[in-house]
Write a protein that holds these residues in place. Sequence first.
Motif, PDB file in Angstrom:
ATOM      1  N   ALA A 252     -28.531  61.844  14.836  1.00  0.00           N
ATOM      2  CA  ALA A 252     -27.882  60.950  14.014  1.00  0.00           C
ATOM      3  C   ALA A 252     -27.677  61.697  12.562  1.00  0.00           C
ATOM      4  CB  ALA A 252     -28.442  59.650  13.754  1.00  0.00           C
ATOM      5  N   LEU A 253     -26.687  61.805  11.855  1.00  0.00           N
ATOM      6  CA  LEU A 253     -26.570  62.290  10.480  1.00  0.00           C
ATOM      7  C   LEU A 253     -25.525  61.363   9.712  1.00  0.00           C
ATOM      8  CD1 LEU A 253     -26.921  64.640   8.977  1.00  0.00           C
ATOM      9  CD2 LEU A 253     -24.710  65.594   9.878  1.00  0.00           C
ATOM     10  N   GLY A 254     -26.197  60.935   8.492  1.00  0.00           N
ATOM     11  CA  GLY A 254     -25.636  60.301   7.452  1.00  0.00           C
ATOM     12  C   GLY A 254     -24.481  60.841   6.778  1.00  0.00           C
ATOM     13  N   SER A 255     -24.123  60.295   5.681  1.00  0.00           N
ATOM     14  CA  SER A 255     -22.719  60.706   5.030  1.00  0.00           C
ATOM     15  C   SER A 255     -23.472  61.472   3.858  1.00  0.00           C
ATOM     16  CB  SER A 255     -21.896  59.546   4.733  1.00  0.00           C
ATOM     17  OG  SER A 255     -22.778  58.752   3.783  1.00  0.00           O
ATOM     18  N   ARG A 256     -22.771  61.961   3.096  1.00  0.00           N
ATOM     19  CA  ARG A 256     -23.133  62.837   1.905  1.00  0.00           C
ATOM     20  C   ARG A 256     -23.238  61.888   0.623  1.00  0.00           C
ATOM     21  NH1 ARG A 256     -23.094  68.131   0.355  1.00  0.00           N
ATOM     22  NH2 ARG A 256     -23.403  68.510  -1.975  1.00  0.00           N
ATOM     23  N   ASP A 257     -22.617  60.763   0.442  1.00  0.00           N
ATOM     24  CA  ASP A 257     -22.570  60.063  -0.680  1.00  0.00           C
ATOM     25  C   ASP A 257     -22.562  58.528  -0.599  1.00  0.00           C
ATOM     26  OD1 ASP A 257     -20.076  59.734   0.348  1.00  0.00           O
ATOM     27  OD2 ASP A 257     -19.003  60.504  -1.112  1.00  0.00           O
ATOM     28  N   GLN A 258     -22.824  57.901   0.622  1.00  0.00           N
ATOM     29  CA  GLN A 258     -22.849  56.513   0.867  1.00  0.00           C
ATOM     30  C   GLN A 258     -24.140  55.769   1.045  1.00  0.00           C
ATOM     31  OE1 GLN A 258     -19.770  54.501   0.710  1.00  0.00           O
ATOM     32  NE2 GLN A 258     -19.061  56.717   0.095  1.00  0.00           N
ATOM     33  N   ASP A 259     -24.225  54.561   0.391  1.00  0.00           N
ATOM     34  CA  ASP A 259     -25.487  53.800   0.892  1.00  0.00           C
ATOM     35  C   ASP A 259     -25.400  53.587   2.412  1.00  0.00           C
ATOM     36  OD1 ASP A 259     -25.938  53.795  -1.956  1.00  0.00           O
ATOM     37  OD2 ASP A 259     -25.673  51.574  -2.157  1.00  0.00           O
ATOM     38  N   GLU A 260     -26.485  53.767   3.104  1.00  0.00           N
ATOM     39  CA  GLU A 260     -26.255  53.661   4.591  1.00  0.00           C
ATOM     40  C   GLU A 260     -27.781  53.543   5.213  1.00  0.00           C
ATOM     41  OE1 GLU A 260     -24.004  56.710   7.661  1.00  0.00           O
ATOM     42  OE2 GLU A 260     -24.156  57.370   5.811  1.00  0.00           O
ATOM     43  N   VAL A 261     -27.599  52.738   6.220  1.00  0.00           N
ATOM     44  CA  VAL A 261     -28.597  52.868   7.356  1.00  0.00           C
ATOM     45  C   VAL A 261     -27.953  53.810   8.546  1.00  0.00           C
ATOM     46  CG1 VAL A 261     -29.869  51.506   9.143  1.00  0.00           C
ATOM     47  CG2 VAL A 261     -29.163  50.545   6.971  1.00  0.00           C
ATOM     48  N   VAL A 262     -29.010  54.953   8.604  1.00  0.00           N
ATOM     49  CA  VAL A 262     -28.564  55.921   9.507  1.00  0.00           C
ATOM     50  C   VAL A 262     -29.422  55.575  10.958  1.00  0.00           C
ATOM     51  CG1 VAL A 262     -28.588  58.490   9.861  1.00  0.00           C
ATOM     52  CG2 VAL A 262     -28.199  57.627   7.805  1.00  0.00           C
ATOM     53  N   LEU A 263     -28.877  55.310  11.706  1.00  0.00           N
ATOM     54  CA  LEU A 263     -29.510  55.103  13.216  1.00  0.00           C
ATOM     55  C   LEU A 263     -29.492  55.994  13.949  1.00  0.00           C
ATOM     56  CD1 LEU A 263     -28.103  51.127  13.752  1.00  0.00           C
ATOM     57  CD2 LEU A 263     -30.665  51.914  12.977  1.00  0.00           C
ATOM     58  N   GLY A 264     -30.585  56.504  14.838  1.00  0.00           N
ATOM     59  CA  GLY A 264     -30.798  57.166  15.776  1.00  0.00           C
ATOM     60  C   GLY A 264     -31.929  56.510  16.893  1.00  0.00           C
ATOM     61  N   VAL A 265     -31.686  57.142  18.142  1.00  0.00           N
ATOM     62  CA  VAL A 265     -32.646  56.736  19.129  1.00  0.00           C
ATOM     63  C   VAL A 265     -33.472  57.914  19.546  1.00  0.00           C
ATOM     64  CG1 VAL A 265     -32.983  55.858  21.471  1.00  0.00           C
ATOM     65  CG2 VAL A 265     -31.027  55.008  20.025  1.00  0.00           C
ATOM     66  N   MET A 266     -34.926  57.584  19.442  1.00  0.00           N
ATOM     67  CA  MET A 266     -35.878  58.312  19.753  1.00  0.00           C
ATOM     68  C   MET A 266     -36.292  58.278  21.122  1.00  0.00           C
ATOM     69  SD  MET A 266     -39.671  58.920  18.432  1.00  0.00           S
ATOM     70  CE  MET A 266     -40.423  57.411  19.197  1.00  0.00           C
ATOM     71  N   ASP A 267     -36.204  59.148  22.105  1.00  0.00           N
ATOM     72  CA  ASP A 267     -36.652  58.998  23.422  1.00  0.00           C
ATOM     73  C   ASP A 267     -37.967  59.674  23.769  1.00  0.00           C
ATOM     74  OD1 ASP A 267     -36.813  58.914  26.438  1.00  0.00           O
ATOM     75  OD2 ASP A 267     -34.724  59.228  26.691  1.00  0.00           O
ATOM     76  N   ARG A 268     -38.897  58.862  23.812  1.00  0.00           N
ATOM     77  CA  ARG A 268     -40.441  59.762  24.128  1.00  0.00           C
ATOM     78  C   ARG A 268     -40.397  60.481  25.290  1.00  0.00           C
ATOM     79  NH1 ARG A 268     -42.424  55.209  23.678  1.00  0.00           N
ATOM     80  NH2 ARG A 268     -43.286  55.285  21.579  1.00  0.00           N
ATOM     81  N   ARG A 269     -39.317  60.216  26.416  1.00  0.00           N
ATOM     82  CA  ARG A 269     -39.511  61.164  27.511  1.00  0.00           C
ATOM     83  C   ARG A 269     -38.895  62.387  27.280  1.00  0.00           C
ATOM     84  NH1 ARG A 269     -35.669  56.998  30.919  1.00  0.00           N
ATOM     85  NH2 ARG A 269     -34.653  57.269  28.867  1.00  0.00           N
ATOM     86  N   GLN A 270     -38.171  62.754  26.188  1.00  0.00           N
ATOM     87  CA  GLN A 270     -37.749  63.978  25.695  1.00  0.00           C
ATOM     88  C   GLN A 270     -38.877  64.850  24.927  1.00  0.00           C
ATOM     89  OE1 GLN A 270     -34.797  65.220  22.552  1.00  0.00           O
ATOM     90  NE2 GLN A 270     -33.539  65.219  24.471  1.00  0.00           N
ATOM     91  N   ILE A 271     -39.509  64.259  24.435  1.00  0.00           N
ATOM     92  CA  ILE A 271     -40.780  65.063  23.851  1.00  0.00           C
ATOM     93  C   ILE A 271     -41.677  65.523  25.095  1.00  0.00           C
ATOM     94  CG2 ILE A 271     -43.132  64.613  22.810  1.00  0.00           C
ATOM     95  CD1 ILE A 271     -41.710  62.319  21.193  1.00  0.00           C
ATOM     96  N   ALA A 272     -42.051  64.752  26.084  1.00  0.00           N
ATOM     97  CA  ALA A 272     -42.766  65.410  27.316  1.00  0.00           C
ATOM     98  C   ALA A 272     -41.912  66.408  27.920  1.00  0.00           C
ATOM     99  CB  ALA A 272     -43.132  64.218  28.306  1.00  0.00           C
ATOM    100  N   GLU A 273     -40.571  66.230  28.106  1.00  0.00           N
ATOM    101  CA  GLU A 273     -39.896  67.434  28.754  1.00  0.00           C
ATOM    102  C   GLU A 273     -39.806  68.790  28.235  1.00  0.00           C
ATOM    103  OE1 GLU A 273     -36.080  65.595  29.026  1.00  0.00           O
ATOM    104  OE2 GLU A 273     -36.648  64.139  30.560  1.00  0.00           O
TER     105      GLU A 273
END
Length: 297
Positions: A252-273
Amino acid sequence: MAGSEVTIGLIQAHHDVDGREPVAVHKQAAIEKHVCLIREAAAVGAKIVCLQELFYGPYFCTEQDPKWYEAAEPVPDGPTIRRMQELAKELQVVLVVPVYEEEMPGVYYNTAAVIDGDGRYLGKYRKHHIPQVQAGPAGCGFWEKYYFKPGNGGYPVFDTQYAKIGVYICYDRHFPEGARLLGLHGAELVLNPSATVAGLSEYLWKLEQPAHAVANGYYVGAINRVGWEAPWNMGEFYGQSYLVNPRGEFVALGSRDQDEVVLGVMDRRQIAEVRNTWQFYRDRRPETYTDMVGLLP
C-alpha cells in the motif's frame, strides 16, 4: 492471536495549527484530528494503527525553543496515552502512539507507546538515534538533540493481539543494526513513524525500509506527515506512507499531500515463505561481527 492476515492502518496528516500558537492549542487540535482518523481506520477494518512521529503537534524540532518542553508528558501515565488506551479498547485496535515523553523534569525522549486491542499498555520504544542536521531556510533543521535524550530501552518487540510488532522512529531507519535486532527479537511488523521533508531524505524513503524488510523477513510500515508547517516552512513533508512486504514489494502507498489512512494487509504466511527461501537468520555469522561493537568509531 489473530489469523494469518491482518489489516494495517498508517495515518498521515497535515498539522493545521501555526507554530506560534500555544502548545495546548496544538495538542488539542491534533489529538481531535487523529482520533477521527483512528476511527476511520477502524471502520474500514484496520486492526493495527500507527500515527506519525510526534503526532500531537507540529514538527517543532525545526527550531530550538524551550516552549516545546511543555508538550512533553509521562508515558503511560499522561493524558494522551490514557485517552488512546480508552480508544483502543473501544475500537479493539492496536495503537502505536508517538509522543514527546517526560521521564522527569528536564529529561525527555522521543517515544512511541504501544497499546493492545483491549486497551492494555504494553510498553514503549524510545528513539535511539537522534539527529542534529541543518535543513531548509537558515536556522531551520532537525535539531533533535536539543529536545531528546537517546533511547535507553533497547529494541523491544510487543506481542499484541494481532501480530508481534516493533517500532523504529524516523532517523533510526538509517541504521540497519536496530532493524536487525527487531527481527531477531521476533518482529513480524516494524513500524517507523517519521517526519521527513523533500530535498533531504526523499531519495532514501523507498530504498532503506524495503531493504530492511527484505534483509529481515518482516513487513515494514513507514509513516510520514504531509504538507508545510508555518511559520518555519522548513520543507514539504511529502507523505507517501507505505506498507512493504518481506519481498520488498509495496502493499500500500499513500499520496504525497493528503490526510489519509493508508491501508494494507499483512500476511503472516508470506513471512514464513520468504524466510524459508532466504535463510538469512540461519546463515548469519555473529561471531565475525565483533568489530561492530566498541572497536570501531
